[in-house]
Design a protein around this motif. Sequence first.
Motif, PDB file in Angstrom:
ATOM      1  N   ASP A  74       5.829  35.873  18.163  1.00  0.00           N
ATOM      2  CA  ASP A  74       6.288  35.148  19.349  1.00  0.00           C
ATOM      3  C   ASP A  74       5.502  35.695  20.530  1.00  0.00           C
ATOM      4  OD1 ASP A  74       7.529  33.909  21.442  1.00  0.00           O
ATOM      5  OD2 ASP A  74       9.567  34.433  20.864  1.00  0.00           O
ATOM      6  N   LEU A  75       4.747  34.827  21.200  1.00  0.00           N
ATOM      7  CA  LEU A  75       3.911  35.281  22.303  1.00  0.00           C
ATOM      8  C   LEU A  75       4.727  35.825  23.463  1.00  0.00           C
ATOM      9  CD1 LEU A  75       1.156  32.502  22.409  1.00  0.00           C
ATOM     10  CD2 LEU A  75       1.069  34.747  21.325  1.00  0.00           C
ATOM     11  N   LEU A  76       6.014  35.446  23.552  1.00  0.00           N
ATOM     12  CA  LEU A  76       6.861  35.982  24.609  1.00  0.00           C
ATOM     13  C   LEU A  76       7.453  37.344  24.255  1.00  0.00           C
ATOM     14  CD1 LEU A  76       8.801  32.816  25.837  1.00  0.00           C
ATOM     15  CD2 LEU A  76       6.860  33.959  26.906  1.00  0.00           C
ATOM     16  N   ARG A  77       7.299  37.734  23.002  1.00  0.00           N
ATOM     17  CA  ARG A  77       7.804  39.038  22.560  1.00  0.00           C
ATOM     18  C   ARG A  77       6.711  39.747  21.780  1.00  0.00           C
ATOM     19  NH1 ARG A  77      13.792  37.390  20.173  1.00  0.00           N
ATOM     20  NH2 ARG A  77      14.495  36.195  21.976  1.00  0.00           N
ATOM     21  N   PRO A  78       5.709  40.268  22.463  1.00  0.00           N
ATOM     22  CA  PRO A  78       4.598  40.928  21.761  1.00  0.00           C
ATOM     23  C   PRO A  78       5.093  42.092  20.927  1.00  0.00           C
ATOM     24  CG  PRO A  78       4.065  40.553  24.069  1.00  0.00           C
ATOM     25  CD  PRO A  78       5.525  40.265  23.919  1.00  0.00           C
ATOM     26  N   GLY A  79       4.568  42.176  19.726  1.00  0.00           N
ATOM     27  CA  GLY A  79       4.939  43.256  18.823  1.00  0.00           C
ATOM     28  C   GLY A  79       3.705  43.894  18.228  1.00  0.00           C
ATOM     29  N   PRO A  80       3.884  44.835  17.312  1.00  0.00           N
ATOM     30  CA  PRO A  80       2.728  45.488  16.699  1.00  0.00           C
ATOM     31  C   PRO A  80       1.915  44.504  15.871  1.00  0.00           C
ATOM     32  CG  PRO A  80       4.766  46.117  15.579  1.00  0.00           C
ATOM     33  CD  PRO A  80       5.166  45.360  16.798  1.00  0.00           C
ATOM     34  N   THR A  99      -7.350  39.314  16.701  1.00  0.00           N
ATOM     35  CA  THR A  99      -8.171  38.890  17.835  1.00  0.00           C
ATOM     36  C   THR A  99      -7.669  37.582  18.427  1.00  0.00           C
ATOM     37  OG1 THR A  99     -10.099  39.976  16.843  1.00  0.00           O
ATOM     38  CG2 THR A  99     -10.518  38.354  18.567  1.00  0.00           C
ATOM     39  N   MET A 100      -7.255  36.655  17.551  1.00  0.00           N
ATOM     40  CA  MET A 100      -6.720  35.391  18.022  1.00  0.00           C
ATOM     41  C   MET A 100      -5.440  35.608  18.828  1.00  0.00           C
ATOM     42  SD  MET A 100      -5.243  32.189  15.806  1.00  0.00           S
ATOM     43  CE  MET A 100      -3.797  33.173  15.406  1.00  0.00           C
ATOM     44  N   LEU A 101      -4.558  36.519  18.355  1.00  0.00           N
ATOM     45  CA  LEU A 101      -3.334  36.807  19.099  1.00  0.00           C
ATOM     46  C   LEU A 101      -3.646  37.389  20.474  1.00  0.00           C
ATOM     47  CD1 LEU A 101      -0.743  38.312  16.589  1.00  0.00           C
ATOM     48  CD2 LEU A 101      -0.746  36.062  17.643  1.00  0.00           C
ATOM     49  N   ASP A 102      -4.612  38.317  20.527  1.00  0.00           N
ATOM     50  CA  ASP A 102      -4.994  38.885  21.822  1.00  0.00           C
ATOM     51  C   ASP A 102      -5.477  37.800  22.774  1.00  0.00           C
ATOM     52  OD1 ASP A 102      -4.382  41.407  20.871  1.00  0.00           O
ATOM     53  OD2 ASP A 102      -6.440  41.853  20.258  1.00  0.00           O
ATOM     54  N   ARG A 108      -2.201  32.743  27.604  1.00  0.00           N
ATOM     55  CA  ARG A 108      -0.846  32.380  28.022  1.00  0.00           C
ATOM     56  C   ARG A 108      -0.456  33.133  29.287  1.00  0.00           C
ATOM     57  NH1 ARG A 108       3.669  30.065  25.669  1.00  0.00           N
ATOM     58  NH2 ARG A 108       5.598  30.621  26.706  1.00  0.00           N
ATOM     59  N   GLY A 109      -0.845  34.410  29.364  1.00  0.00           N
ATOM     60  CA  GLY A 109      -0.539  35.172  30.568  1.00  0.00           C
ATOM     61  C   GLY A 109      -1.213  34.581  31.796  1.00  0.00           C
ATOM     62  N   ASP A 110      -2.499  34.177  31.650  1.00  0.00           N
ATOM     63  CA  ASP A 110      -3.207  33.582  32.788  1.00  0.00           C
ATOM     64  C   ASP A 110      -2.574  32.257  33.197  1.00  0.00           C
ATOM     65  OD1 ASP A 110      -4.940  35.709  32.787  1.00  0.00           O
ATOM     66  OD2 ASP A 110      -6.497  34.696  31.618  1.00  0.00           O
ATOM     67  N   SER A 111      -2.281  31.408  32.204  1.00  0.00           N
ATOM     68  CA  SER A 111      -1.692  30.111  32.536  1.00  0.00           C
ATOM     69  C   SER A 111      -0.302  30.280  33.126  1.00  0.00           C
ATOM     70  CB  SER A 111      -1.640  29.227  31.291  1.00  0.00           C
ATOM     71  OG  SER A 111      -0.809  29.808  30.289  1.00  0.00           O
ATOM     72  N   ALA A 112       0.495  31.229  32.591  1.00  0.00           N
ATOM     73  CA  ALA A 112       1.834  31.463  33.148  1.00  0.00           C
ATOM     74  C   ALA A 112       1.747  32.001  34.567  1.00  0.00           C
ATOM     75  CB  ALA A 112       2.605  32.436  32.259  1.00  0.00           C
ATOM     76  N   ALA A 113       0.765  32.879  34.819  1.00  0.00           N
ATOM     77  CA  ALA A 113       0.611  33.411  36.170  1.00  0.00           C
ATOM     78  C   ALA A 113       0.255  32.302  37.149  1.00  0.00           C
ATOM     79  CB  ALA A 113      -0.471  34.495  36.181  1.00  0.00           C
ATOM     80  N   ARG A 114      -0.647  31.409  36.747  1.00  0.00           N
ATOM     81  CA  ARG A 114      -1.008  30.297  37.631  1.00  0.00           C
ATOM     82  C   ARG A 114       0.187  29.361  37.856  1.00  0.00           C
ATOM     83  NH1 ARG A 114      -5.818  30.526  34.493  1.00  0.00           N
ATOM     84  NH2 ARG A 114      -5.050  28.842  33.170  1.00  0.00           N
TER      85      ARG A 114
END
Length: 317
Positions: A74-80, A99-102, A108-114
């Motif tokens: 879940d991209l909203l709950r980053p885990g190991p 790498t794809m998850l990173d 997602r962080g950039d789009s959410a910030a915008r």
Amino acid sequence: MSLFWRIFLLNAVVLVLAAAALLLGPVTVSTPVLFTEAVVLSGGLAVMLVANAVLLRVGLAPLDRLTRAMTTTDLLRPGPRPTPTGHGEIARLIRTFNTMLDRLEAERGDSAARALSAQEAERSRVARELHDEVGQTLTAVLLELKRVADHAPPTVRDELRQVQETTRGGLDEIRRIARRLRPGVLEELGLVSALKALTTEIAGHSGLSVRRRFDGHLPDLGNEVELVVYRVAQEAITNVARHASAGHLDLTLSHDRDRVDLRIRDDGRGLGDSAEGSGIRGMRERALLIGAGLTVHSEPGGGTEVRLRVPIPTRSS
């Protein structure tokens, strides 16, 4: 070595060993097949299948772990991240997935910030228009109503006074909405004063009994981080007032050496089995923007606790 060749060689080794045991061992096959020969051959086949299954299970175990990671990520709950164990294509596949998850989390962080930045700008614009345009218009209406009421006959004056009170109530509500859209107290007096004003306002409108505790000498978090903390508290408290059927709410803002903790707990009915709504997901997105951790814990009939753990920004010398 590719996955195809690894599986092929594993099966080849098992078959070669079985053929060698049949050729070099004392086992022979008669025509017709004797019972003892059938037993020996059946046992040998069972051994081959078991050995093949064990080898394949060991070889494909990293793929099973990768599958579980894919289904639970879940991209909203980053885990190991899954460890890139195995060899060849399997290890490369796991590294590619990480790498794809990173990349997805960064995008997602950039789009959410915008999106959140645009949302805050829009809130500020709407708040200014409510305060400057609608608020001033209603203020002018109130003054005109007062002027008319002062010169109106007694039979009409009481009705005009009622209209005045209704208009004044609408003006107060517009000002309250404008304050929630654009927390001027946060910009002028800081996070603690803004949270005090927020809880006082919610308690006055909802009847909640609010208990607050703030640690002294809170560290400077910066404008962006304080806005996230305030918005998370605002969303959590609003959810309690609207949906929790709670009577009491506790808000705590504490800190230790490396983080600030915001806790909001109520004695309402809890979340139950319902899925997280857009409000909680919005809080998670805001928390990710500042590298904070958000947990929402609920027990049926035992209330809900929202906890935001905010790392204290390091100041470069």
